[in-house]
Design a protein around this motif. Sequence first.
Motif, PDB file in Angstrom:
ATOM      1  N   ARG A 121       0.745  -1.119  -0.090  1.00 37.59           N
ATOM      2  CA  ARG A 121      -0.007  -0.063   0.120  1.00 37.59           C
ATOM      3  C   ARG A 121       0.961   1.288   0.049  1.00 37.59           C
ATOM      4  NH1 ARG A 121      -4.947  -0.713  -1.575  1.00 37.59           N
ATOM      5  NH2 ARG A 121      -5.525   1.243  -0.682  1.00 37.59           N
ATOM      6  N   PRO A 127      -6.537   5.233   1.527  1.00 35.92           N
ATOM      7  CA  PRO A 127      -6.463   4.235   2.549  1.00 35.92           C
ATOM      8  C   PRO A 127      -7.148   3.103   2.124  1.00 35.92           C
ATOM      9  CG  PRO A 127      -7.523   5.955   3.592  1.00 35.92           C
ATOM     10  CD  PRO A 127      -7.156   6.287   1.924  1.00 35.92           C
ATOM     11  N   TRP A 151      -2.057   4.115   6.329  1.00 37.93           N
ATOM     12  CA  TRP A 151      -2.709   3.612   5.199  1.00 37.93           C
ATOM     13  C   TRP A 151      -3.711   2.528   5.298  1.00 37.93           C
ATOM     14  CZ3 TRP A 151      -2.341  -1.373   5.605  1.00 37.93           C
ATOM     15  CH2 TRP A 151      -1.298  -2.167   6.314  1.00 37.93           C
TER      16      TRP A 151
END
Length: 432
Positions: A121, A127, A151
Amino acid sequence: MHLRSSRNPQHTATLTQAIGRGLAPDGGLYLPDPLPRLDGQPCSTALADVAAWALRPFFTGDALEPQLAQIAREALNFPAPLTLLGTGPSAAQVLELFHGPTAAFKDFGARFLAGCLQHQRRHAARPLTILVATSGDTGGAVAAAFHGKPWAQVCVLFPKGMVSPRQQQQLTCWGGNVRSFAVRGTFDACQQTVKAAFLDAGMAEQRDLSSANSINIGRLLPQLVYYAAASLDIRQRTGRGASFIVPSGNLGNVMACVWARELGLPVEEIVLAHNANRTVPDYLDTGRWQPRPSVSTLASAMDVGDPSNMERMRALYPGVEALREHVAAHSVSDEQIRARIRADYAAYGRVWCPHSATAAEVYANLEPARRESRQWVLVATAHPAKFSEIVEPLIGREIEIPPALAALLALPSRYQELDPGLEPFKHALMSA
Ligand SMILES: *Cc1c(COP(=O)(O)O)cnc(C)c1O
């Protein structure tokens, strides 16, 4: 290595893809096919070193390969010790999996999964929203593993009034990027709400959704590491292989044990200990697979009537005959759980949680010759302090609380009540 779906073998994925998706597009579970065979030895029996060795073939050629050692070091940074039950050369060993931040084995999988997702990520635009329906331990472990990660946003849904007081505290003490919802319904209602969210086009458009339950292979892989480490350690000390008795619900933990044996580790017998949810023991007895609604027991984290990892098990051992050759399974009643907690406290001073007590009960009921012929390892899946309201009256004393758990119990608790179903959940998510 490439993974494939347990349903359509044409659905393949890299490890990174499988971890990102959780479930295969056809609804199957990702499997390594074929399972690799391990060569050589880890450089020590420390969990991080065993992970770097035993998980290497799964990561070979994947984008995560260069990160494996670091992910393992950070995620598996607490011990999984073997301790003795009783004394003498034939005493059983206990594999204690409850020394992580939330005092149950779910910490291993949740932390490792968080480590893998963190690397994936890094460059994501928004997110990742992780939805977890939990009957107790999973939600706490996932919240702990993802708390404070910029995240990730975590939503934990638990059935109101149906988790132990200390489990509830672990589900609701986080704040920040973790939101907790007490659903006015059962665990099934929580799970249906989460499933509906995944199927909802509007939700998927607004957020990157992911789940963190044990269908995700990123949770299973780190679990095979402690079976590898324990079996190597036992062989080094005694020259014998290890036979495991595993408290089982969704079969994630025992699947990891089976994989460890298939990789070539010195694992001999594998026995599943179930509570009164008898789907798997009945299947082995009768040859008929009959999933059913779960019944509630003292070992509530194992209250599963339709274990999802059975699909992985059957892909490896198709047909009941093949399964019988490789595993055994027994069911333990609440009455037996209570009696075993009392008996082993009296005999050994050992305090079991209700889940671990199912393994101890299965061990106690093995035929003496079979008990003597193997080096048995009872898998202890949670710390008894998480279930003090059940265990303390049985042993007649208070259970000392491990420091990590004590720290969580001291935090303020925050959660929102919710009616079951997608609309109330969506509404709650909008109103931050
Ligand atoms: C989740 C859990 C189990 C069952 O493990 P599965 O991987 O679902 O078979 C057993 N004991 C405890 C304490 C658990 O939290």
